[in-house]
Design an enzyme around this catalytic site. Structure first.
Site, PDB file in Angstrom:
ATOM      1  N   SER A  56      -7.563  80.566  -5.917  1.00 21.60           N
ATOM      2  CA  SER A  56      -6.837  79.431  -5.368  1.00 21.60           C
ATOM      3  C   SER A  56      -7.513  78.149  -5.854  1.00 21.60           C
ATOM      4  O   SER A  56      -8.211  78.152  -6.876  1.00 21.60           O
ATOM      5  CB  SER A  56      -6.803  79.516  -3.838  1.00 21.60           C
ATOM      6  OG  SER A  56      -6.061  78.443  -3.290  1.00 21.60           O
ATOM      7  N   TYR A  83       1.874  72.486  -6.888  1.00 22.53           N
ATOM      8  CA  TYR A  83       0.731  73.328  -7.221  1.00 22.53           C
ATOM      9  C   TYR A  83      -0.192  73.540  -6.020  1.00 22.53           C
ATOM     10  O   TYR A  83      -0.501  74.683  -5.650  1.00 22.53           O
ATOM     11  CB  TYR A  83      -0.061  72.697  -8.368  1.00 22.53           C
ATOM     12  CG  TYR A  83      -1.344  73.420  -8.710  1.00 22.53           C
ATOM     13  CD1 TYR A  83      -1.326  74.601  -9.444  1.00 22.53           C
ATOM     14  CD2 TYR A  83      -2.580  72.926  -8.287  1.00 22.53           C
ATOM     15  CE1 TYR A  83      -2.505  75.268  -9.760  1.00 22.53           C
ATOM     16  CE2 TYR A  83      -3.756  73.582  -8.592  1.00 22.53           C
ATOM     17  CZ  TYR A  83      -3.719  74.756  -9.326  1.00 22.53           C
ATOM     18  OH  TYR A  83      -4.885  75.417  -9.617  1.00 22.53           O
ATOM     19  N   LYS A 110      -1.039  76.923  -3.697  1.00 19.03           N
ATOM     20  CA  LYS A 110      -2.382  77.474  -3.600  1.00 19.03           C
ATOM     21  C   LYS A 110      -2.817  77.608  -2.137  1.00 19.03           C
ATOM     22  O   LYS A 110      -3.650  78.464  -1.808  1.00 19.03           O
ATOM     23  CB  LYS A 110      -3.367  76.602  -4.386  1.00 19.03           C
ATOM     24  CG  LYS A 110      -3.204  76.703  -5.897  1.00 19.03           C
ATOM     25  CD  LYS A 110      -3.398  78.136  -6.386  1.00 19.03           C
ATOM     26  CE  LYS A 110      -3.391  78.255  -7.892  1.00 19.03           C
ATOM     27  NZ  LYS A 110      -3.608  79.643  -8.353  1.00 19.03           N
TER      28      LYS A 110
END
Length: 225
Positions: free
Chosen positions: A127, A144, A148
């Site tokens: 992550s 994004y 994550k």
């Protein structure tokens, strides 16, 4: 020697990891849309061209495991799709594509591997510090970083669901690493750690971290980003 699946091996951290595990004598399944030529000639590395956003493509992984390995010791979800764009300009298709790779790809590949995971298997999801609550956030990374964050919660839930089977799920939330993906998103930015250095850490964690952790998120960052 262990059977190791690594995604996102065409470059960066994933590429370094594949080479390190192979050099140590482990069997590696390299899963990436593009296959790095350097991996093809390695006797300990098998390469599959797979689009993680395609469930049909993931059948290639299932076919390989069932016909060749029969078991998976370590699964490293390293592949990632990064979109740097103001939130108001991101189309629903672009947002969805990031999630297809970073979240649904992780979930679907894990589901494919489940029949072959066993007591002592370790699933490691890569992550980002951007997915950690309270960490510094960067404008333009809404798709994004939120994706994550999603895989962090997913891993925590899977750790709980499969702890009775002895399968460990952990997350490494990385800070800035000097990779091609970082350079493409932030030209000129110099990260404090190289892809190989980060691969060194992940290599050891993937092999031994499940002895100490399950359902945990470790922040691997020497700087705020």
């Amino acid at each position: 020697m262990k059977n190791i699946i690594i995604t996102g091996t065409s470059r960066g951290i994933g590429h370094e990891l594949a080479l390190q595990f192979a050099a140590a004598g482990h069997q590696v399944l390299s899963v990436s849309r593009k296959i790095a030529p350097e991996l093809l000639g390695n006797k300990n590395i098998s390469c599959l061209s797979v689009d993680l956003s395609s469930e049909e493509d993931l059948q290639k992984v299932s076919d390989f495991i069932s016909s060749t390995w029969k078991k998976v010791d370590v699964l490293i979800h390293n592949a990632g799709s990064l979109l740097l764009k103001p939130f108001g300009e991101i189309s629903s298709e672009e947002f969805e594509q990031v999630y297809k790779v970073n979240v649904f790809g992780v979930a679907n590949l894990t589901r494919v591997c489940l029949p072959y995971l066993h007591k002592g298997s370790h699933v490691v999801t890569i992550s980002s510090m951007g997915g950690i609550q309270g960490s510094m956030k960067f404008a333009g990374l809404s798709a994004y970083s939120s994706s994550k964050g999603a895989v962090i919660t997913l891993s925590e839930l899977l750790a709980e669901e499969y702890k009775g089977q002895g399968i460990a799920f952990n997350v490494l939330a990385l800070g800035a690493v000097q990779t091609e993906m970082l350079q493409e998103a932030f030209p000129g930015y110099e990260a404090p750690i190289s892809a190989k250095e980060m691969a060194d850490y992940i290599f050891n964690f993937a092999l031994t971290g499940n002895k100490y952790y399950n359902g945990k998120v470790l922040q691997v960052s020497s700087t705020t980003p």
